[in-house]
Design an enzyme around this catalytic site. Sequence first.
Site, PDB file in Angstrom:
ATOM      1  N   THR A 205       0.804  -1.229   0.000  1.00 59.85           N
ATOM      2  CA  THR A 205       0.000   0.000   0.000  1.00 59.85           C
ATOM      3  C   THR A 205       0.832   1.271   0.000  1.00 59.85           C
ATOM      4  OG1 THR A 205      -1.861  -1.098   1.079  1.00 59.85           O
ATOM      5  CG2 THR A 205      -1.728   1.300   1.290  1.00 59.85           C
ATOM      6  N   ASN A 226       5.896  -1.355   3.669  1.00 63.49           N
ATOM      7  CA  ASN A 226       5.119  -0.839   4.795  1.00 63.49           C
ATOM      8  C   ASN A 226       5.908  -0.934   6.091  1.00 63.49           C
ATOM      9  OD1 ASN A 226       3.006  -0.399   3.052  1.00 63.49           O
ATOM     10  ND2 ASN A 226       1.872  -2.238   3.626  1.00 63.49           N
ATOM     11  N   ASP A 275      -0.187  13.682   5.044  1.00 61.04           N
ATOM     12  CA  ASP A 275      -0.243  14.314   6.361  1.00 61.04           C
ATOM     13  C   ASP A 275       1.141  14.366   7.007  1.00 61.04           C
ATOM     14  OD1 ASP A 275      -0.070  11.590   6.685  1.00 61.04           O
ATOM     15  OD2 ASP A 275      -1.779  11.389   8.036  1.00 61.04           O
ATOM     16  N   HIS A 329      -8.227  -8.846   2.686  1.00 68.66           N
ATOM     17  CA  HIS A 329      -7.342  -9.452   3.685  1.00 68.66           C
ATOM     18  C   HIS A 329      -8.123 -10.401   4.592  1.00 68.66           C
ATOM     19  CE1 HIS A 329      -3.456  -7.597   3.072  1.00 68.66           C
ATOM     20  NE2 HIS A 329      -4.012  -6.400   2.962  1.00 68.66           N
ATOM     21  N   HIS A 482      -1.126  -9.427  -0.404  1.00 69.52           N
ATOM     22  CA  HIS A 482      -0.502  -8.843  -1.596  1.00 69.52           C
ATOM     23  C   HIS A 482       0.932  -8.492  -1.240  1.00 69.52           C
ATOM     24  CE1 HIS A 482      -1.102  -4.879   0.334  1.00 69.52           C
ATOM     25  NE2 HIS A 482      -2.257  -5.388   0.709  1.00 69.52           N
ATOM     26  N   ASP A 755      22.049   0.720  -9.824  1.00 69.48           N
ATOM     27  CA  ASP A 755      21.046   1.783  -9.718  1.00 69.48           C
ATOM     28  C   ASP A 755      20.121   1.841 -10.928  1.00 69.48           C
ATOM     29  OD1 ASP A 755      22.732   2.785 -11.648  1.00 69.48           O
ATOM     30  OD2 ASP A 755      22.941   4.773 -10.738  1.00 69.48           O
ATOM     31  N   ASP A 759      26.828   2.843 -16.022  1.00 65.27           N
ATOM     32  CA  ASP A 759      27.955   3.370 -15.252  1.00 65.27           C
ATOM     33  C   ASP A 759      28.837   4.237 -16.135  1.00 65.27           C
ATOM     34  OD1 ASP A 759      27.073   1.994 -13.029  1.00 65.27           O
ATOM     35  OD2 ASP A 759      28.424   0.295 -13.316  1.00 65.27           O
TER      36      ASP A 759
END
Length: 874
Positions: A205, A226, A275, A329, A482, A755, A759
Site C-alpha cells: 500500500t 510498509n 499528512d 485481507h 498482496h 542503480d 555506469d
Amino acid sequence: MQSTLNLSTEEPVKRNTVKKYKIICIVLLILLVAVSLALGLVAGLRQQEEQGSCRKKCFDASHRGLEGCRCDVGCKGRGDCCWDFEDTCVQSTQIWTCNKFRCGETRLESSLCSCSDDCLQRKDCCADYKSVCQGETSWVDEDCSTAQQPQCPEGFDLPPVILFSMDGFRAEYLQTWSTLVPNINKLKTCGVHSQYLRPAYPTKTFPNHYTIVTGLYPESHGIIDNNMYDINLNKNFSLSSKEKDNPAWWQGQPIWLTAMYQGLKVGTYFWPGSDVAINGTFPSIYKIYNRSVTYEERIFTLLKWLDLPKAERPDFYTIYVEEPDSQGHNYGPVSAGVIQALQLVDKTFGLLMEGLKQRNLVNCVNIILLADHGMDQTYCDKLEYMADYFSSINFYMFEGPAPRIRTRNIPQDFFTFNSEEIVRNLSCRKPDQHFKPYLSPDLPKRLHFAKNVRIDKVNLLVDRQWQAVRNRAYSYCGGGNHGYDNEFKSMEAIFLAHGPSFKQKTEVEPFDNIEVYNLLCDLLHIQPAPNNGTHGSLNHLLKVPFYEPSHAEELSKFSVCGFTVPLPTDTLGCSCSRLQTNSDLERVNQMLDLTQDEITATEKLNLPFGRPRLIQKNKEPCLLYHREYVSGFDKTLRMPLWSSYTVPKPGDTSPLPPTVPDCLRADVRVAPSESQNCSFSLADKNITHGFLYPPANNRTSNSQYDALITSNLVPMYEAFKTMWNYFHSVLLVKYAMERNGVNVVSGPVFDYDYDGHFDAPDEIADYAVNTSVPIPTHYFVVLTSCKNQSQTPDACTGWLDVLPFVIPHRPTNVESCPENKSESLWVEERFNVHTARVRDVELLTGLDFYQEKAQPVSEILQLKTYLPVFETVI
C-alpha cells in the site's frame, strides 16, 4: 389380517391425503395472519394520519397541525412523540443521502447534509438531492452521449483534477463483478481505462501510493515497504508507529508539492504521505488520517472544497478509501466480504459523481480512479518456513509475500551480515521450493528494487499464494494478501479516467503506475519534477496532449571503422585451423570491406528502425558493417556496445548448426590496442569469451567468418555461455518462427552500483581491476517484430511488438537449479523472469532505440514502456 397389497397401495394414499390437508391448513393460517396484519396496518395508518406527522415540523415547539402528539425536543421525555418522530427528526440527520421522505424537510442544523428546499442556495445539499428530490436523471443512469461536451462553470479556469484510490481493487474484480459496481462500470464505459495498472514492487500500500504521486520507484522515493529499517536513521518505519510521520523517510516530490511550488492549491483527503511535512510543507488543505471517518463524509468534504471561492478552492484533490483491501485481507479475493466492499466503494463513488453532477462539474472535472495493487488468496498450508532451511534462525525476517532478511544485530552488524551465505543456504534446497532467493543486485531489473539502503540484501521472490515466514508460529494466513511479484495477474490494479481532457469509450494497453505522476502534471498544466516515468507515454489517453515528447539527442556520434588493410598487424593471439595461409586470411578479411550499396542493404535489413543512438558523453564509438549484422564498437571497452541483426522466419525450428571450431582472427578494422586478445580469460573467475552476434546465424558457410572476429567478442562466464548459446541456437529460432522474423539488438550492460543506470567510464574502471576488459553485470537482448505478423520486421509499416530481456551475468546458474536438467527445462523460464522494458535497456546502456521508425514519438514511447508478461493464471 391386512394383505400385502393393501399395505403397499392404500397407506401411501392416506399419507398423501393427510399431507395435502396439512399444506392447505398452513396456507390458510398464513393468509389469516396476513389479513390480520393488513387490517392492523391500515388501522395504525389511520390512527397515525389522525394523530399527525413530524414532516416539516421537527423540533417545532408549536402544536399546529398536530393532534395528540408532539415533535419538539421534549416529546421523548413526555412520551408523546408523533409516530414518525424518530425517522423524520432523528435518523434523517444521521444519513448522507436524500430519500422521498426527506425531500423538502425542515432545515435541521444537526443534519449531516440537507434535503430542504433551500439547500442548493445554502450549498449543503446531500449529493443526490437533485436526482432524488427534483427528478433529475442520476449520473449512473445517464447515457454516455450526454456527457461528451466539456463544460466548466464560471470561475473554473483550469479543470480540477481528482485522484481517487480504492485500496486493493484488483483489475479482475471489475471484469467479474461489473454488474455489482454500476457507477464504476459507467466510468469505465464512458471514459478511458486500461486493461490493468501495473503496481511497483513490492505490491504494498504505502510504496505504491507514494509511487503514484511521485512517479518514482520505491527504491527512489524511499518508501520501500510498509515496514523497513534505515541504518542511517537507525530507526524502524511501520504503519502503526509515529515514525511514519517523520519526513526523513519520504523522499522525492509528491504531486501536491509540485502543484503548490507552481502556484496551485491542493486538497488531500487521505493519501500516504499527505499528512507528513515532506520537504517541510503540508498540502494547502489536508486531513490527518483517521480510518473511522465514513466514506460519505470524505466525499461530502471534498465536494465542499469544490464549493469554496476561487481564491481558496484547490485545483488538485486526492481521496482514499480502505476497501476492498480490508475485506480482501479478511476473507480473500473471492468472498462475500469483498463483494460487499465493492458495493460500498461503488456507492461511495456514485455519491461523488452525483455531487459533481449537482454542481455542473461532471464534464469539468478530470477524475482518475485507480488502485495501488491487487489481492490474492493465501493458505495456511502454503507457507515456506525458514526453520526448515536453517537449524537455528539468527537473523531478522520481514515475513509474507515479499520477504527480506537482514541481521538481528542492528546497527552493529548491518553491513557485515553474510547475506551471500543466506542466499546460498536457501538456493535449490528442495525440488518443490516455492521461492527463489536473490541478493538485491541480482533481482530482475524490471523490479527496480535494489538501490536503497533500506532494501535488505536478501530478498525472496515467492510463488503466487505462498508466503515465506520464520517458523510455524506464523498465523497471518487463510485470507488474502498482496506484495507479490508485480507481474502476477492477481496483483494487477484498476485504472479508469474521465473528464474533459480524456478520450471517451477507450481501452488502452496496461502501463506502469510510475507513469501516472506525469499524467497528473499534464492535466494540471505544470512541469513535473524528475521522476522514473517516461513523459508523453500516456498521451494516447488524452484528447489534446499537453506535452509533446521528442527523441533523445545523441551525445556521442558514431564514426565508421573502415577497412584499410587486408592483414592484421597483430594477430592478438588468434588462430584458425581453416585459415592457414595469408591468402585465406585476405579472402575472408576482404568480406569485411563492404561497398556503399552493401552497407545500404545491410542497414535496411539489420537496422530496420535505425541504429541505436548513444546518449552517453565523451565516447568514441564506431560502426562495423557486415552483410548479416551491424555492430557499434566501443574502443575503450574493447567490445561492441550493441549488435543488430534480423533473423527471418525459418523453414523449421531445428537448432542452428555448429560453426567452425577453434577459429578466431583479429578484426583488421580495429586497432590492436583497442581490441580484445583471443587468449583473454580469467581462469580464477571462470570467464572466457563469447560471441555477441551468433556465428551460427549464417546464411552461407563463408559468412560465419564475419562473426569469428575479435570485434564480436564479449567476456562471459562459462555457465552463462551455456544459457546464452541455447537462447541463440534454439529460442531465437522459435521466436522468429512465431513472429514471422525478429530483429535482434543485444549487448553488454555495466551497472556495478545496481542503480538501473549505465555506469560512467571511471566507475567501470574502478571495478575492472587486474583486467584490461571489464566484465559486464548483465547482457540485454531486444527482440522486435511486426505486430501485424503478415509483415516482416524490415518491411513493417505499422505497430511494432517487442520482447526485451536483461539477464544478470553471473558465474553460476543456481537461480534456475539446473542440475540434472536439460536447457529446454530452464533457460526459457530464466529469460522470462528477466524480461524488461525497452526503456529499462536504454537506461542501463545509454542507448536510444527506434529513432528512425516512422511513427509519432509518443507512440514509440508506448512501445518502449511496454513490459511483456507471461503470467496467465489468477
